[in-house]
Motif scaffolding. Structure first.
Motif, PDB file in Angstrom:
ATOM      1  N   ILE A 335       0.856  -1.182   0.000  1.00 32.20           N
ATOM      2  CA  ILE A 335       0.000   0.000   0.000  1.00 32.20           C
ATOM      3  C   ILE A 335       0.894   1.235   0.000  1.00 32.20           C
ATOM      4  CG2 ILE A 335      -1.669   1.363   1.310  1.00 32.20           C
ATOM      5  CD1 ILE A 335      -2.948  -1.096   0.113  1.00 32.20           C
ATOM      6  N   LEU A 336       0.692   2.092  -0.986  1.00 33.79           N
ATOM      7  CA  LEU A 336       1.416   3.365  -1.094  1.00 33.79           C
ATOM      8  C   LEU A 336       0.506   4.460  -0.546  1.00 33.79           C
ATOM      9  CD1 LEU A 336       3.642   5.296  -2.123  1.00 33.79           C
ATOM     10  CD2 LEU A 336       2.542   5.174  -4.385  1.00 33.79           C
ATOM     11  N   GLY A 337       0.843   4.990   0.621  1.00 35.23           N
ATOM     12  CA  GLY A 337      -0.051   5.905   1.307  1.00 35.23           C
ATOM     13  C   GLY A 337       0.311   7.364   1.140  1.00 35.23           C
ATOM     14  N   GLY A 338      -0.722   8.169   0.945  1.00 30.11           N
ATOM     15  CA  GLY A 338      -0.602   9.613   1.039  1.00 30.11           C
ATOM     16  C   GLY A 338      -1.326  10.079   2.286  1.00 30.11           C
ATOM     17  N   PHE A 339      -0.909  11.228   2.838  1.00 27.74           N
ATOM     18  CA  PHE A 339      -1.469  11.719   4.089  1.00 27.74           C
ATOM     19  C   PHE A 339      -1.651  13.232   4.018  1.00 27.74           C
ATOM     20  CE2 PHE A 339       0.911   7.877   4.984  1.00 27.74           C
ATOM     21  CZ  PHE A 339       0.075   7.157   5.829  1.00 27.74           C
ATOM     22  N   LEU A 340      -2.558  13.736   4.848  1.00 25.48           N
ATOM     23  CA  LEU A 340      -2.793  15.169   4.916  1.00 25.48           C
ATOM     24  C   LEU A 340      -1.694  15.850   5.733  1.00 25.48           C
ATOM     25  CD1 LEU A 340      -4.950  17.259   4.000  1.00 25.48           C
ATOM     26  CD2 LEU A 340      -6.004  16.973   6.261  1.00 25.48           C
ATOM     27  N   HIS A 341      -1.449  15.336   6.923  1.00 22.27           N
ATOM     28  CA  HIS A 341      -0.399  15.851   7.814  1.00 22.27           C
ATOM     29  C   HIS A 341       0.623  14.721   8.003  1.00 22.27           C
ATOM     30  CE1 HIS A 341      -3.383  18.909   8.434  1.00 22.27           C
ATOM     31  NE2 HIS A 341      -4.159  18.130   9.176  1.00 22.27           N
ATOM     32  N   PHE A 342       1.636  14.691   7.186  1.00 20.71           N
ATOM     33  CA  PHE A 342       2.483  13.501   7.064  1.00 20.71           C
ATOM     34  C   PHE A 342       3.102  13.055   8.380  1.00 20.71           C
ATOM     35  CE2 PHE A 342       2.132  13.942   2.547  1.00 20.71           C
ATOM     36  CZ  PHE A 342       2.474  12.704   2.039  1.00 20.71           C
TER      37      PHE A 342
END
Length: 376
Positions: A335-342
């Motif tokens: 799973i390659l995750g993106g985040f709002l507040h890393f």
């Protein structure tokens, strides 16, 4: 429905914020930064919270919310030297890189990092980046034909001596790379990822890459891609792993998580999203079967510019862990995750979500009865 191979444990990667603007094209607050100091701290946080990979983005000039950009290869090497275990995947464009030069750079990066360098080969989605640099913009399937040659040449140079390759796009004559990248039983050569959703991308991923990266997809979309990519791999007598992009919003309650998504979309930078949509949907729809990336993306999908909302990793830690596990059972390896507040959200994911994923995996292993053995 599953494919024929299921990973024992799903792996995790995150998008390196090496371009400005964050991972959503929205005016919502994003506590992240594209500078080196922030990214070093983030990389160390990630490797201490269960992440094995990080993917450096590739953009060459300002576009759709990304005003500033650090180059992916050099930035990846800098992060490799600042970490101990994290593997860095650097995104590159055939047509802007010569495969022999990249092979040389990659071998050096691999030695300097103790075997943690990888590449993600992206066939190109933004026409202006090529034309502004005076490079030709090829038709969609021609770009992927060039990428097929690029992938073959890169692997040959990393694994063979006196390489000779006569293609339509690349000519290599009696070329030997020394030193080769590090070669270990755990990882014989730098891992090669192939991105894309189109028929041509699936064919390249199955035939030539170690990993195939998909944009955000629901369960049916993932299964359809997995079957096709692994069919191509089987025809070539090889195996390929599957990575899936997803934007992760993990909160203590489902209501909180869904409210964050609602706010992201409500505060979308509409001119930037519309501009991105016009650019990428033309590219996706240009394929003969209309299956290219972003061909069917909605406006909301494109607020996260790799369709990350579609994967639906939005909710409580328990809900997200269950959904990740369901993707694994369908054949997803990473799973390659993106985040709002890393920074804080990768910590939250590592302490609240990832342990639940591992518990589910362990329970599934324990539920498989051992083979019957007759007593002596």
């Amino acid at each position: 429905m599953t494919t024929e191979r299921i990973a024992e444990n799903v792996k995790f990667a995150y998008w390196v914020p090496n371009v400005s603007g964050g991972l959503v094209t929205s005016t919502i607050e994003q506590r992240t930064d594209w500078n080196y100091e922030y990214n070093v701290k983030l990389a160390r946080t990630a490797e201490n919270n269960g992440f094995e990979y990080a993917l450096s983005q590739v953009r060459y000039e300002a576009s759709y919310g990304a005003e500033f950009q650090h180059e992916s290869i050099s930035f990846s090497l800098a992060l490799l030297l600042a970490t101990e275990r994290l593997k860095l995947i650097a995104a590159v464009h055939p047509g802007l890189w010569q495969p022999g030069v990249l092979a040389k750079l990659g071998a050096t990066a691999d030695h300097l990092s103790g075997g943690r360098f990888a590449v993600n080969v992206v066939s190109g989605w933004f026409k202006d980046e090529f034309t502004h640099l005076g490079e030709p913009w090829l038709e969609h399937d021609e770009r992927y034909r060039r990428t097929a040659e690029f992938l073959q040449v890169l692997r040959k140079i990393w694994t063979e001596d006196e390489v000779d390759f006569r293609g339509d796009f690349y000519r290599i004559h009696d070329f030997t790379l020394k030193p080769k990248p590090l070669n270990t039983p755990q990882r014989p050569n730098p891992e090669i990822f192939q991105g894309g959703n189109s028929t041509a991308a699936r064919r390249n991923g199955g035939r030539y890459a170690d990993w195939y990266f998909s944009n955000g997809k629901d369960f049916d979309g993932v299964t359809e891609q997995l079957v096709e990519v692994r069919d191509h791999a089987r025809d070539a007598n090889r195996e390929v792993k599957f990575g899936l992009n997803g934007f992760i919003i993990a909160r203590d309650t489902e209501r909180e998580a869904k409210e964050v998504l609602r706010e992201i979309v409500a505060k979308a930078d509409k001119p930037a999203v519309d501009g991105f949509r016009a650019a990428v949907q033309q590219a996706g729809a240009s394929t003969a079967d209309k299956r290219g990336m972003w061909a069917d993306s909605t406006y909301e999908d494109l607020v996260q510019y790799n369709d990350g909302f579609r994967t639906q990793l939005i909710g409580t830690p328990e809900q997200i862990a269950e959904r990740i596990s369901a993707y694994r059972r369908r054949g997803v390896d990473l799973i390659l995750g993106g985040f709002l507040h890393f920074q804080e959200e990768i910590e939250y994911f590592g302490t609240r979500v990832l342990p639940l994923v591992r518990e589910i995996e362990a329970a599934e292993r324990d539920s498989i009865a051992p083979p019957f053995q007759a007593s002596a």
